[in-house]
Enzyme design. Structure first.
Site, short mmCIF file in Angstrom:
data_model
loop_
_atom_site.label_atom_id
_atom_site.label_comp_id
_atom_site.label_asym_id
_atom_site.label_seq_id
_atom_site.Cartn_x
_atom_site.Cartn_y
_atom_site.Cartn_z
N PRO A 143 -28.05 70.03 34.22
CA PRO A 143 -27.77 68.95 33.25
C PRO A 143 -27.82 69.36 31.78
CG PRO A 143 -29.76 68.46 34.56
CD PRO A 143 -29.28 69.77 34.99
N GLU A 144 -28.30 70.55 31.47
CA GLU A 144 -28.43 70.92 30.04
C GLU A 144 -27.07 71.04 29.37
OE1 GLU A 144 -31.20 70.64 28.77
OE2 GLU A 144 -32.64 71.04 30.37
N HIS A 160 -23.28 63.63 11.51
CA HIS A 160 -23.13 63.81 12.96
C HIS A 160 -23.75 62.59 13.63
CE1 HIS A 160 -24.66 65.34 16.99
NE2 HIS A 160 -23.38 65.07 17.12
N PHE A 189 -27.15 69.42 19.00
CA PHE A 189 -25.86 69.57 18.33
C PHE A 189 -26.09 69.59 16.81
CE2 PHE A 189 -21.82 68.21 16.59
CZ PHE A 189 -20.84 68.61 17.48
N1 LIG Z 1 -16.48 66.80 19.47
C1 LIG Z 1 -17.75 66.40 19.44
N2 LIG Z 1 -18.48 66.45 20.55
C2 LIG Z 1 -19.77 66.06 20.49
C3 LIG Z 1 -20.35 65.59 19.29
N3 LIG Z 1 -21.63 65.28 19.55
C4 LIG Z 1 -21.84 65.56 20.85
N4 LIG Z 1 -20.71 66.01 21.43
C5 LIG Z 1 -20.52 66.46 22.82
O1 LIG Z 1 -21.68 66.17 23.54
C6 LIG Z 1 -22.45 67.35 23.76
C7 LIG Z 1 -23.87 67.09 23.32
O2 LIG Z 1 -24.72 67.74 24.13
P1 LIG Z 1 -25.72 68.86 23.62
O3 LIG Z 1 -24.93 70.01 23.18
O4 LIG Z 1 -26.70 68.98 24.73
O5 LIG Z 1 -26.50 68.26 22.38
P2 LIG Z 1 -27.39 66.93 22.37
O6 LIG Z 1 -27.16 66.17 23.65
O7 LIG Z 1 -27.03 66.25 21.09
O8 LIG Z 1 -28.88 67.39 22.30
P3 LIG Z 1 -30.01 67.37 23.49
O9 LIG Z 1 -30.79 66.12 23.39
O10 LIG Z 1 -30.89 68.55 23.23
O11 LIG Z 1 -29.29 67.50 24.79
C8 LIG Z 1 -21.81 68.46 22.93
O12 LIG Z 1 -21.97 69.72 23.48
C9 LIG Z 1 -20.37 67.98 22.86
O13 LIG Z 1 -19.67 68.35 24.03
C10 LIG Z 1 -19.53 65.57 18.12
O14 LIG Z 1 -19.97 65.19 17.03
N5 LIG Z 1 -18.26 65.97 18.25
#
Ligand SMILES: Nc1nc2c(ncn2[C@@H]2O[C@H](COP(=O)(O)OP(=O)(O)OP(=O)(O)O)[C@@H](O)[C@H]2O)c(=O)[nH]1
Ligand SMILES: *[C@@H]1O[C@H](CO)[C@@H](O)[C@H](O)[C@H]1NC(C)=O
Ligand SMILES: *[C@@H]1O[C@H](CO)[C@@H](O)[C@H](O)[C@H]1NC(C)=O
Ligand SMILES: *[C@@H]1O[C@H](CO)[C@@H](O)[C@H](O)[C@H]1NC(C)=O
Ligand SMILES: [Mg+2]
Length: 428
Positions: free
Chosen positions: A50-51, A289, A388
């Site tokens: 799931p990561e 973001h 992110f």
């Molecule tokens: N294009 C785009 N995709 C995003 C954006 N924010 C999140 N995503 C998508 O959603 C995913 C977010 O998952 P993670 O990379 O795990 O980051 P996170 O979920 O914010 O952080 P965690 O709580 O640690 O999982 C990204 O890898 C992208 O595929 C954004 O601003 N733009």
């Protein structure tokens, strides 16, 4: 040549040279032996399914530091880059299969190689000429890991605490997920209870005879050191593929009046030539973001409503005397449009990839372009505890932005104490 290589059988040869265990390769009737320390050996890894992408980047850093130390201390070890695929957030269905993607689609692999001895999976499969891995260790926490108060580095092979996806087909033959390759198998699979830093994995494998060793659940191994010069070296080596940088640059210059020259963000092509910088200006726009989707229910207190987000953004724009805002978000377009309505007196932009860009670089590449654009903004507003956002903050630290412009976030509507994100400052 390939057929010949595929017939190679690896055996452990104790008789070739007295007193030391060497690796021998059998070519038909001929046996060639080499000292173990001179033989190329491979570390592979995978992460809890799931990561997301950005935590996986963090796990890569731990593994690359470990592989670099293996190579420095114990001979010719290489780290095989696990292909990208089937991530929960990669939901577009119009971009073809999002699996078995090489790292070169997203990162500059030569840059990575300037930090650690890494190679792509396809190169590994070609080099090794077999798709049966010698040994898989599934890392797991000790059953009592969180009970005893004292810190102790340790590891041992134990029964598996949980079910796993590896199945024993017959003697010396296991099937498993293996990044989506149906033709990769393993000879042996063990659960390894593990408590400690990634470099403790050196102790696990340094005396083994296995030539190809995979660690599953590699996220269980911790950073050797968090935030020191070595950590930042590993981080700086993770340069994005230059096409993605170029696509982001085109968007910046076309819509945001932002160029590296004007913004003070010109940096050496070669990350090893980078030096500490400060006071970098950035492009004349604010980036927010806005993590939505699963964060709406995962972190309801810290994720603002669209109306509140617009208010917060407005306040910052006024203070900064800026009128342009770039939004990076995983939100559906309807949410973006609502936000836009709340900010009608400003220019609100979002990156929309062309069909061909999306087909080629997929959800992962588009997300990286968003990150690159945000990392060049004059001011950045992130989302609470989003990896992110963290990766964008690191990128800005590397480029030399003042930390006041970087470690900021959107606050929840009713958040009483909206703390700023922790400042992880760069160290050279
Ligand atoms: N294009 C785009 N995709 C995003 C954006 N924010 C999140 N995503 C998508 O959603 C995913 C977010 O998952 P993670 O990379 O795990 O980051 P996170 O979920 O914010 O952080 P965690 O709580 O640690 O999982 C990204 O890898 C992208 O595929 C954004 O601003 N733009
Ligand atoms: C294994 O599968 C991959 C992906 O489908 C393919 O590229 C590769 O050639 C296969 N290797 C062998 C030895 O069959
Ligand atoms: C990787 O970076 C180097 C500079 O260090 C550059 O010359 C090369 O074109 C880049 N390659 C890719 C694929 O991005
Ligand atoms: C773009 O930025 C430059 C400074 O880098 C400035 O002189 C120019 O007026 C800006 N153009 C627009 C259209 O805002
Ligand atoms: Mg995530």
């Amino acid at each position: 040549m390939l057929a010949f290589r595929e017939s190679i059988i690896f055996i452990i040869c104790i008789t070739c040279s007295l007193g030391s265990t060497d690796f021998c390769t059998k070519y038909g009737d001929k046996i060639e032996c080499q000292e173990k320390s001179k033989f190329t050996r491979y570390i592979l890894y995978d992460v809890n399914p799931p990561e997301g992408f950005n935590l996986r980047r963090d796990v890569y850093m731990r593994m690359s530091v470990f592989a670099r130390k293996m190579q420095q201390n114990f001979g010719d070890w290489h780290l095989v880059l696990p292909p990208w695929g089937q991530l929960y957030h990669w939901q577009s269905i119009d971009v073809g299969l999002q699996e078995l993607l090489p790292w070169s689609l997203f990162f500059n692999v030569s840059s990575l190689q300037q930090f650690a001895p890494v190679m792509e999976m396809h190169q590994f499969l070609q080099e090794i000429g077999t798709s049966s891995l010698d040994l898989v260790y599934i890392l797991q926490h000790y059953a009592d890991a969180f009970e005893s108060g004292k810190w102790e580095e340790k590891f041992e092979v134990e029964p598996c605490h949980e079910d796993n996806k590896y199945t024993h087909v017959n003697v010396g033959n296991y099937r498993g997920p293996f990044w989506g390759y149906t033709n990769i198998t393993a000879k042996q699979v063990e659960c390894l209870s593990f408590h400690g830093h990634a470099s403790q994995l050196q102790e696990v494998i340094k005396d083994l005879d296995a030539r190809t060793i995979m660690f599953d659940h590699a996220e269980i191994a911790l950073h050797d050191t968090f935030g020191d010069a070595l950590y930042w070296k590993a981080r700086r080596s993770m340069r994005f593929a230059s096409v993605l940088v170029k696509l982001a640059s085109n968007f910046r210059s076309e819509y945001l009046n932002s160029t590296d020259k004007a913004d003070g963000t010109v940096r050496p092509d070669d990350w090893t030539q980078e030096t500490p910088r400060e006071g970098v200006l950035g492009g004349p726009y604010l980036c927010a973001h806005m993590r939505r989707k699963d964060f709406l229910w995962g972190r309801p207190k810290q994720i603002p409503s669209l109306e509140s987000a617009a208010h917060q953004i407005k306040d910052h724009l006024e203070k900064l005397k800026l009128s342009t805002i770039f939004i990076a978000t995983d939100a559906p377009n309807s949410e973006f449009q609502e936000l836009e309505q709340h900010l009608s007196q400003y220019q609100v932009l979002r990156y929309k990839p062309s069909k061909i860009v999306k087909q080629t670089y997929k959800d992962g590449g588009v997300a990286i372009i968003d990150q690159i654009i945000c990392s060049h903004a004059r001011y950045f507003l992130g989302t609470y505890e989003s990896t992110f956002s963290f990766r964008i903050q690191e990128e800005r630290e590397i480029m030399g932005f003042d930390s006041e412009t970087t470690f900021n976030r959107l606050c929840g509507d009713k958040e009483k104490k909206c703390n700023k994100p922790s400042m992880w400052r760069i160290v050279f």
